[in-house]
Enzyme design. Structure first.
Site, PDB file in Angstrom:
ATOM      1  CB  SER A 249      -0.924  -0.033   1.222  1.00 59.34           C
ATOM      2  OG  SER A 249      -0.859   1.179   1.927  1.00 59.34           O
ATOM      3  CE  LYS A 250       0.578   8.229  -2.314  1.00 67.06           C
ATOM      4  NZ  LYS A 250      -0.328   9.350  -2.371  1.00 67.06           N
TER       5      LYS A 250
END
Ligand code: GLU
Length: 480
Positions: A249-250
């Site tokens: 995930s970012k």
């Protein structure tokens, strides 16, 4: 046979998730292997999430990855517009058609009523209240200017089944599905509606996307069926995990394609690595360029289970790509990283690049691998000890004056000449070249490990600095 057309349909969020890039890659290679078209469509109907410049990031990242789309907002094509916010009229027309066909209905319920429905159970479904309104009442209320949405009319009973080309037969009970909004009160379509209309009108033959859409696909199929349209084939892709429990995930700073480029990974290596996340080529040869992937990709090699992103493996693969580059190509990519190093402005970074090409896995390692070269200071004289070459600091004290004398006499300060002349000198002295060069290399670098041999390092330092260091080392040894 129908032409294969695949699409990549990102939302402009301002960055390209590696998972999205993998979807794009598979869609691209799947189409290209079949003489088909690969289309870019921008899904920007969620205006709250809109980020300035985000569309350009998408164009650029796809190009960096080599995924040249045949149709898209910036390249055109005969199925445009390719940006959803420019297709409002189309969605309106098809939403009305779907209402006529019984696949959807107008809903005028206000917020208060909807909240009431969810009062006891926040997962409670919409109760189809407005499905019972007469046609006249609906028309009257629209004319009057009442706010409305259009909802999908999901059957209350039955099962939606389809065959996904990766996950096999998927069945979902309609009773588990909600009458989702297809057109919002501001007239904007939701993803649920727009993806169906666009995939049909753009003649997408294979819908390739993340597994999160696997179980909503029966809803979309209901719309295809209601319109009387042929359903596309579906290829859902397994999720990419950071580890056993977390998705890539970012949020963890480990999902953005451009972040990896900034860290010194190369685009072809990233593309190669992400291709392997969820797919294993039959021959197990993992280093592949896009053409190899097009040739080798097959859906039976695609896994259903989540794949774990392994940065160590990506680093290794990236190192392989760097090694395989020619010197010019490597230098062009590596230059900004050399410019960040302390050697910049002191030594010839192009020559250093040649030595480092096969010694780095990612470009951002470059400064730390060479900064020491610019900071020559006292070092541990134990470094002169080498069992194989039978050297130590005493041997160094005896050899360094000879080395200094030879170096003084060499004007062509290239690795080849230095190597030749110094080897001759060692032989004349009856000293093994291994010992001679070991002493020289330590004396001019003060390092156990260097990216090149003694004469390669001397060529980088050039004559004046080489001599200064040799003398410094000799003095240091004598004074200790
Ligand atoms: N806009 C959707 C997303 O970014 C696309 C999903 C699809 O490919 O249908 O997840």
């Amino acid at each position: 046979m129908k032409k294969v057309r695949t699409r990549f349909a990102p939302s402009p969020t301002g960055f390209m998730h590696l998972g999205g890039m993998r979807t794009a890659l598979y869609a691209y290679i799947y189409a290209k292997a079949r003489g088909g078209d690969f289309i870019l469509r921008i899904e920007d109907t969620d205006r709250e999430r809109y980020v300035d410049g985000a569309v350009e990031v998408i164009y650029q990242t796809l190009k960096d990855g080599g995924l040249i789309y045949d149709e898209g907002p910036d390249v055109g094509g005969s199925f445009g517009p390719y940006v959803q916010s420019e297709r409002m009229e189309i969605y309106k027309k098809y939403a009305e058609l779907l209402v006529e066909k019984g696949g959807a209905y107008y809903c005028f319920c206000d917020k208060a009523r909807l909240e009431e429905l969810k009062k006891d159970d926040e997962n409670a479904k919409y109760d189809k209240h407005c499905l019972n309104l007469s046609k006249e009442e609906v028309e009257m209320r629209i004319k009057r200017g009442d706010s409305y949405v259009i909802r999908q009319n999901i059957p209350e009973h039955g099962v939606g089944t389809y065959t996904d080309l990766v996950f096999g037969e998927i069945s979902v009970d309609y009773s588990d599905l909600d009458d989702n909004v297809l057109i919002k009160s501001d007239g904007m379509p939701t993803y649920n509606f727009a993806n169906v209309v666009d995939d049909h009108l753009m003649e997408i033959s294979h819908v390739i996307r993340g597994v999160e859409y696997l179980s909503s696909t029966p809803k979309y199929n209901l719309m295809y069926d209601a319109f009387g349209w042929e359903r596309p084939e579906y290829i859902h892709l397994p999720v990419i995990m950071k580890d056993a429990t977390r998705k890539l995930s970012k949020r963890y700073g480990d999902a953005n394609f451009d972040d990896f480029i900034a860290k010194g990974f190369t685009a072809p290596a990233i593309m190669n690595y992400i291709a392997l996340l969820g797919w294993c080529p039959k021959d197990n040869v993992e280093k592949m360029n896009l053409d190899d992937m097009i040739e080798k990709f097959s859906l039976d090699g695609v896994s259903k289970s989540p794949s774990i992103f392994d940065e160590t493996k990506l680093r290794w693969l990236n190192g392989e790509y760097l090694k395989a580059m020619d010197d010019e190509e490597f230098f062009a990519l590596a230059k900004p990283f050399f410019e960040k190093s302390k050697v910049y402005g002191k030594f010839d970074i192009k020559k250093l690049a040649k030595l480092l090409k096969s010694r780095v896995e990612i470009l951002s390692e470059i400064p730390e691998k060479i900064d020491w070269l610019a900071e020559f200071n006292s070092y541990d004289k134990e470094l002169f000890f080498n069992k194989k070459n039978k050297t130590n600091s005493e041997v160094a004290i005896s050899l360094l004056p000879e080395i200094i004398e030879s170096v003084k006499g060499i004007s062509d300060f290239t690795n080849a000449t230095l190597f030749e002349k110094l080897s001759e000198k060692a032989t004349a002295l009856g000293v093994k070249t291994g010992a001679f060069f070991w002493v020289m290399r330590i004396a001019i670098t003060g390092q156990a490990v260097t990216p090149g041999g003694a004469t390669e390092m001397a060529e980088i330092l050039q004559k004046e600095e080489t001599l200064r260091r040799l003398q410094f080392s000799l003095d240091m040894l004598k004074n200790s």
